[in-house]
Design an enzyme around this catalytic site. Structure first.
Site, short mmCIF file in Angstrom:
data_model
loop_
_atom_site.label_atom_id
_atom_site.label_comp_id
_atom_site.label_asym_id
_atom_site.label_seq_id
_atom_site.Cartn_x
_atom_site.Cartn_y
_atom_site.Cartn_z
N PRO A 10 30.38 57.20 45.83
CA PRO A 10 30.23 55.74 45.80
C PRO A 10 30.70 55.14 47.12
O PRO A 10 31.80 55.47 47.60
CB PRO A 10 31.14 55.32 44.64
N MET A 11 29.88 54.27 47.71
CA MET A 11 30.22 53.65 49.00
C MET A 11 29.84 52.18 48.96
O MET A 11 28.66 51.84 48.75
CB MET A 11 29.49 54.37 50.15
N GLN A 63 30.69 53.32 38.90
CA GLN A 63 32.10 53.33 39.28
C GLN A 63 32.69 51.94 39.13
O GLN A 63 32.16 50.97 39.68
CB GLN A 63 32.33 53.82 40.71
N CYS A 93 40.24 54.06 46.53
CA CYS A 93 39.95 53.12 47.61
C CYS A 93 41.25 52.53 48.16
O CYS A 93 42.07 52.00 47.40
CB CYS A 93 39.05 52.00 47.11
N HIS A 164 39.43 63.30 46.51
CA HIS A 164 39.30 63.17 47.95
C HIS A 164 40.49 63.89 48.56
O HIS A 164 41.64 63.49 48.34
CB HIS A 164 39.28 61.70 48.36
N ASN A 204 35.95 66.25 47.52
CA ASN A 204 35.32 65.24 48.38
C ASN A 204 36.12 65.14 49.67
O ASN A 204 37.33 65.32 49.68
CB ASN A 204 35.31 63.90 47.63
N GLY A 206 35.02 65.06 54.17
CA GLY A 206 34.77 65.82 55.38
C GLY A 206 33.75 66.93 55.27
O GLY A 206 33.66 67.78 56.16
N GLY A 226 29.69 61.77 50.95
CA GLY A 226 29.36 60.37 51.15
C GLY A 226 28.56 60.13 52.40
O GLY A 226 27.32 60.19 52.41
#
Length: 320
Positions: A10-11, A63, A93, A164, A204, A206, A226
């Site tokens: 999700p971005m 999300q 986030c 992440h 998640n 890199g 992402g």
């Protein structure tokens, strides 16, 4: 890829329905995620527009950003009513705005709050409730801190976490810096899978190549990517080899994309705002820059102009 998963992260401002439809054209197997959508936006905003999607986007995950149990539970119910396949809680986030509303990565410091969210939301819907989080925040950066957080949400009923593999510095680093400066600690995520073999654990951060995806899948259940998928969407097509299938061509993608764009134009959607998501289509090929220039900064862009630009680049790359 049996019992494994590949997802697009999700971005905010990027994983809109127009991008997600585009991404789906490259790969029918990946899980797509909405942008993080706050509970207040869903409950008090234009819900229909926020949650709309094309039927081809499934499997699709909503999300949510929020910390209020009643609001998050209600939004989970709304998400299920709209047909989403899963609901994901954002606990990753690091932006100032998100912290101000006491959501996102700062919730890692409150595992009981997140556990209560999971418990209430899961009791209200029949679809899975998952959690996306960091490996730590600020000085709470030990493996044990993450392990205890995951244990709390797992005991509340969460069976799937997306990690992440960086900590988040909530003070002093921008969201962009938080994606780049804290070192990646993949081994911590691998260790988490070893300690919680019953959980579905997705990694998640890199990851930019198919070979890297394969490497991670030797240790965990899924990989989420992402910006690499956004800036070079053909990586999604190249990932089809994970399912033993051939990649779709860029010509085939455009042949399917154009009717979608026309239907959206007919519904009143501005073309220039949709095509901003497609600038990376020819990444690394001759004419890629011309494609980007043809689509950028033109409020009155027409579909014929997009087709002309695509044809010109494809002529330079007949195997594309």
């Amino acid at each position: 890829m049996q019992n494994k998963r590949l997802s697009i992260a999700p971005m905010i401002d990027w994983t809109t329905t127009d991008y997600r439809y585009f991404a789906r054209l490259f790969n029918p197997h990946t899980y797509l995620y909405t942008e993080m959508i706050s509970t207040s936006a869903i409950l008090h905003g234009n819900t229909e527009r926020l949650l709309r999607y094309h039927s081809d986007e499934h499997p699709l995950v909503l999300q949510l950003g929020g910390a209020d149990i009643a609001e998050m539970t209600r939004c989970s119910e709304i998400g299920q009513q709209y047909g989403y396949d899963e609901i994901n809680i954002n606990v990753g986030c690091p932006s100032d705005r998100v912290q101000h509303n006491k959501i996102g990565a700062c919730l890692m410091a409150e595992p009981d709050t997140v556990a209560n969210l999971v418990k209430s939301m899961q009791s209200a819907v029949d679809i899975p409730i998952t959690v996306k989080h960091r490996i730590g925040i600020d000085n709470f950066d030990s493996y044990e801190f993450m392990r205890d957080f995951v244990q709390a949400v797992a005991e509340a009923g969460c069976q799937h976490v997306i990690v992440h593999a960086r900590i988040a510095w909530l003070q002093g680093l921008s969201p962009k810096q938080n994606r780049e400066i804290p070192p990646l600690r993949y081994d911590d995520v691998y260790r988490l899978k070893q300690e919680f073999p019953q959980l579905f654990i997705e990694i998640n951060g890199g990851i930019t190549t198919v070979d890297e995806i394969k490497q991670h899948l030797n240790h965990v259940d899924g990989v989420m990517i992402g910006r690499a998928f956004y800036h070079n969407p053909y990586l999604l097509a190249e990932s089809m080899c994970l399912w033993g299938q051939a990649s779709i061509s860029r010509q085939q993608v455009l042949d399917k994309l154009y009717p979608y764009l026309q239907s959206q134009i007919d519904n009143g959607e501005p073309l220039h705002s949709m095509v901003r998501h497609y600038l990376g289509l020819f990444q690394g090929l001759a004419g890629a820059r011309k494609w980007r220039q043809a689509l950028s900064g033109k409020p009155n862009l027409t579909l014929d102009e997009v087709k002309k630009a695509g044809d010109e680049v494809l002529a330079l790359n007949p195997e594309a």
